[in-house]
Design an enzyme around this catalytic site. Sequence first.
Site, PDB file in Angstrom:
ATOM      1  N   GLN A 237       0.693  -1.103  -0.151  1.00 47.62           N
ATOM      2  CA  GLN A 237      -0.022  -0.040   0.052  1.00 47.62           C
ATOM      3  C   GLN A 237       0.741   1.429  -0.145  1.00 47.62           C
ATOM      4  O   GLN A 237       0.516   2.455  -0.223  1.00 47.62           O
ATOM      5  CB  GLN A 237      -0.729   0.111   1.260  1.00 47.62           C
ATOM      6  N   ARG A 384      -9.305  -0.478   7.191  1.00 45.55           N
ATOM      7  CA  ARG A 384     -10.365   0.550   6.746  1.00 45.55           C
ATOM      8  C   ARG A 384     -10.746   1.585   7.598  1.00 45.55           C
ATOM      9  O   ARG A 384     -11.925   1.901   7.920  1.00 45.55           O
ATOM     10  CB  ARG A 384     -11.493  -0.142   6.231  1.00 45.55           C
ATOM     11  N   CYS A 385      -9.648   2.390   8.446  1.00 45.94           N
ATOM     12  CA  CYS A 385     -10.205   3.371   9.052  1.00 45.94           C
ATOM     13  C   CYS A 385      -8.708   4.412   9.185  1.00 45.94           C
ATOM     14  O   CYS A 385      -7.544   3.856   8.908  1.00 45.94           O
ATOM     15  CB  CYS A 385     -10.486   3.313  10.365  1.00 45.94           C
ATOM     16  N   GLU A 760     -13.020   5.275   4.421  1.00 42.39           N
ATOM     17  CA  GLU A 760     -13.101   4.596   5.602  1.00 42.39           C
ATOM     18  C   GLU A 760     -14.266   4.740   6.367  1.00 42.39           C
ATOM     19  O   GLU A 760     -14.416   3.951   7.341  1.00 42.39           O
ATOM     20  CB  GLU A 760     -11.745   4.810   6.615  1.00 42.39           C
TER      21      GLU A 760
HETATM   22  O1  CDP Z   1      -7.176   6.984   0.476  1.00 42.88           O
HETATM   23  P1  CDP Z   1      -8.059   6.067   0.003  1.00 42.88           P
HETATM   24  O2  CDP Z   1      -8.228   5.962  -1.706  1.00 42.88           O
HETATM   25  O3  CDP Z   1      -8.359   4.731   0.452  1.00 42.88           O
HETATM   26  O4  CDP Z   1      -9.657   6.777   0.515  1.00 42.88           O
HETATM   27  P2  CDP Z   1     -10.181   8.056  -0.012  1.00 42.88           P
HETATM   28  O5  CDP Z   1      -9.274   9.231  -0.274  1.00 42.88           O
HETATM   29  O6  CDP Z   1     -11.322   8.325   0.584  1.00 42.88           O
HETATM   30  O7  CDP Z   1     -10.934   7.939  -1.538  1.00 42.88           O
HETATM   31  C1  CDP Z   1     -11.485   6.731  -2.034  1.00 42.88           C
HETATM   32  C2  CDP Z   1     -12.025   6.815  -3.228  1.00 42.88           C
HETATM   33  O8  CDP Z   1     -13.334   7.641  -3.345  1.00 42.88           O
HETATM   34  C3  CDP Z   1     -11.161   7.620  -4.349  1.00 42.88           C
HETATM   35  O9  CDP Z   1     -11.522   6.938  -5.645  1.00 42.88           O
HETATM   36  C4  CDP Z   1     -11.467   8.893  -4.318  1.00 42.88           C
HETATM   37  O10 CDP Z   1     -11.163   9.464  -5.393  1.00 42.88           O
HETATM   38  C5  CDP Z   1     -13.064   8.748  -4.159  1.00 42.88           C
HETATM   39  N1  CDP Z   1     -13.601  10.103  -3.339  1.00 42.88           N
HETATM   40  C6  CDP Z   1     -14.289  10.783  -3.967  1.00 42.88           C
HETATM   41  O11 CDP Z   1     -15.033  10.614  -5.206  1.00 42.88           O
HETATM   42  N2  CDP Z   1     -14.822  11.962  -3.606  1.00 42.88           N
HETATM   43  C7  CDP Z   1     -14.379  12.495  -2.313  1.00 42.88           C
HETATM   44  N3  CDP Z   1     -14.666  13.546  -1.700  1.00 42.88           N
HETATM   45  C8  CDP Z   1     -13.367  11.529  -1.283  1.00 42.88           C
HETATM   46  C9  CDP Z   1     -13.184  10.473  -2.079  1.00 42.88           C
END
Ligand code: CDP
Length: 806
Positions: A237, A384-385, A760
């Site tokens: 990761q 997942r957090c 998360e």
């Molecule tokens: O770090 P990780 O990718 O696990 O988590 P994240 O930043 O929460 O994003 C998860 C997915 O959700 C990604 O594809 C982000 O682009 C999308 N996302 C989104 O569309 N809009 C947001 N405000 C936050 C995340």
Amino acid sequence: MNAQTPTSSERAEKLEGMGCRRKRVEDIRFVQGKGNYVDDLKLPNLLYGDFTRSPHAHARIKKIDTTKAAAVPGVVAVLTAETLKTVNLAWMPTLAGDVQMVLADGKVLFQNQEVAFVIAEDRYVAADAADLVEVEYEQLSCNVDPFKAMDPNAPMIREDLKDKTDGAHGKRKHYNHIFNWQAGEKAPTDAAFEKAEVTIKELIAYPRVHPCPLETCQCVASFDKIKGELTLWGTFQAPHVIRTVGSLISKIPEHKIHVISPDIGGGFGNKVGAYSGYICAIVASIVTGRPVKWTEDRIENLSTTAFARDFHMLTEIAATRDGRVTGLRCYTIADHGAFDACANATKWPAGLFSIITGSYDFPAAHVSVDGVYTNKAPGGVAYRCSFRVTEAAYCIERAMDIMAKKLAMDPAEFRMKNLIRREQFPYKSAMGWEYDSGDYHVALQKAMDTVGYKQLRAEQKAKQEAFKRGETRELMGIGVAFFTEIVGAGPSRACDILGIAMFDSAEIRIHPTGSGICRLGTKSQGQGHETTYAQIIASELGLPADNIMVEEGNTDTAPYGLGTYGSRSTPVSGAATAMACRKIKAKAQMIAAYMLEVHDDDLEWDVDRFRVKGNPERFKTMTELAWAAYHEVPPGMEPGLEAINYYDPPNFTFPFGAYICVLDIDADTGEAKVRRFYALDDCGTRINPMIIEGQIHGGLTEAFGIAMGQELHYDEDGNITTASLMDYFLPTAVETPHWETDWTTTPSPHHPIGAKGVGESPNVGGVPCFSNAVNDAFAFLGSTHIQMPHDHWRTWTAADKLGLHA
Ligand code: CDP
């Protein structure tokens, strides 16, 4: 304007930028079985490694005899701690400032610990020969109970630390003690409890659980003796961190290590840390001069790599009689297993647990966490957090329900009374966090209105009366949870990993034809980054998302980054992407001004072009400017159109959500049927609503698994009794309830595009919501708190204890 000329909004729509339900581009290869995972890598002369593991939880190793294993045809070498000592790799540093055995050195400290590594021409030969390694053990008494870890006569887990009175995080008060960590202010909190009109005190335990990615941890190490270079493909990761740690441990110069994370089949925190399998594969490749693959099976995954939670939280809330919270106190025992390999930012041995005051306006709060060693596998990852945030959210949300019951208040009404108000943002919590933005009351009210909360409570009341009269054996539970996350680690002033500040990065190159490539230090494990980062660029630069390729996971090409976990990708790398775009846009503006023969300030941005203010017919599109950047730049300007941004966020982001669950429990079987689950999430600006929904569905399914059945359970002798999916609950589509998703949008004021993380959130908010629903079903019978997991048997037992089967 000519009738055929597309309007600004038509042009914007075509870009498929932020807000668009753009289909996941990576799915084109995934749904056709054309993903490229570690196991798809085929190298000539590949060898396979497998571990001999300890059957005992605590035992001294008297002798290891590898003769029989080494004699098996096809076996190339067998490594033990003694072999690793010759290259000074018998132990490795952990992310938490501790050290950890790579292969058992003198004794084993948990069941299934790695004892020897057999390298063979074939995976099955390696596995068979691993069984032939003869180890003579002398069993020692063991302890898997964190509450007994600091007893005067508790078995000493870490003899190597026997005389160390100081650990990585200060004084140790017992030979099995790792650290004590405190946050908040004790004196005002104690004073609040002295004055309190009503208090509650409950031991709220979050059992040991484990992420369950479809693909287990694995790697292929290939050492080129001629060049002195190591190439490491793996399910990482955080590939750059693996490269840096790999260099520090192996002493191979960092530029001679190439780490590649290809497609990854789920991570959930499981693939952040460094494991013995990686080190052994690297050493095996150096020793044999051939590439070596290590792949763990499901039992090895569940029993040895990176558990999560195992937090035991003695929690107190003080409140006024009319339902205002005045103080929170929590003493936690954290079971870290045999080595402290917790994946936290360095300064935070209990992670971001001090977010425990949650979404409520507590004037005073204090937490104290003791980390202890036991005879269990090491880990402590953020499943997942964000680091230890799920534990905090579970604790406060259960405690709020317990207090509401004591006050005879409705749990939603009690929350409404104590939620931080919109006008209080940016809000400084009693623990010192500055929450960036929120509109909590609107979110909870929307959730309650959508599910028809009042009617549900009325129905529940009628059912409870019917139950008392013996007319039904069904108990109805309504779970409410309101959570606040803290994601986007992180501001470098607060967060680092092994001294490396937790920024992240994006490098964007726009090619002459107006297409481009974006390389990042994060690494998707299924979150859809190839789709969503391109959407940010599309909106920022006015280029179609389809024209942008997103590449992650190659340390040779990506700028340095700290990886993907704890929903940090959007808050940190999403911001870096927007900022890199803005550098590109600024240069494009100068080129446009030169071409249009106006001053920069006379131009304005319109979706995909710079146009002359007051004269919109004169413009240069971004595609035209990309071409010009390679042949028509103003005199003295460097040609090309690319930028890199390292983004050190000024603060975390604080997504939040209001969840409501309705379920019915059969008092005679303990079976809980989820009738309805409604999840409202606020993650600020939404980049791709479809991906967000997917993230919420997945996270809620994990939350359902955790709350309703998952536990890594050990018997008194340290045998793990839930090390396979026969015993460890993994919900399938059959058990998984239907999810209703909803949202509000409260942008983060400090993020360039206002986005907060979301991946998360459903795990963080889902677990307490399920647990509150189960507990709520029994509350009218006098029950205060039933521990997770709420599987049929435990729920039946809870009903039994309440005398329901008399
Ligand atoms: O770090 P990780 O990718 O696990 O988590 P994240 O930043 O929460 O994003 C998860 C997915 O959700 C990604 O594809 C982000 O682009 C999308 N996302 C989104 O569309 N809009 C947001 N405000 C936050 C995340």
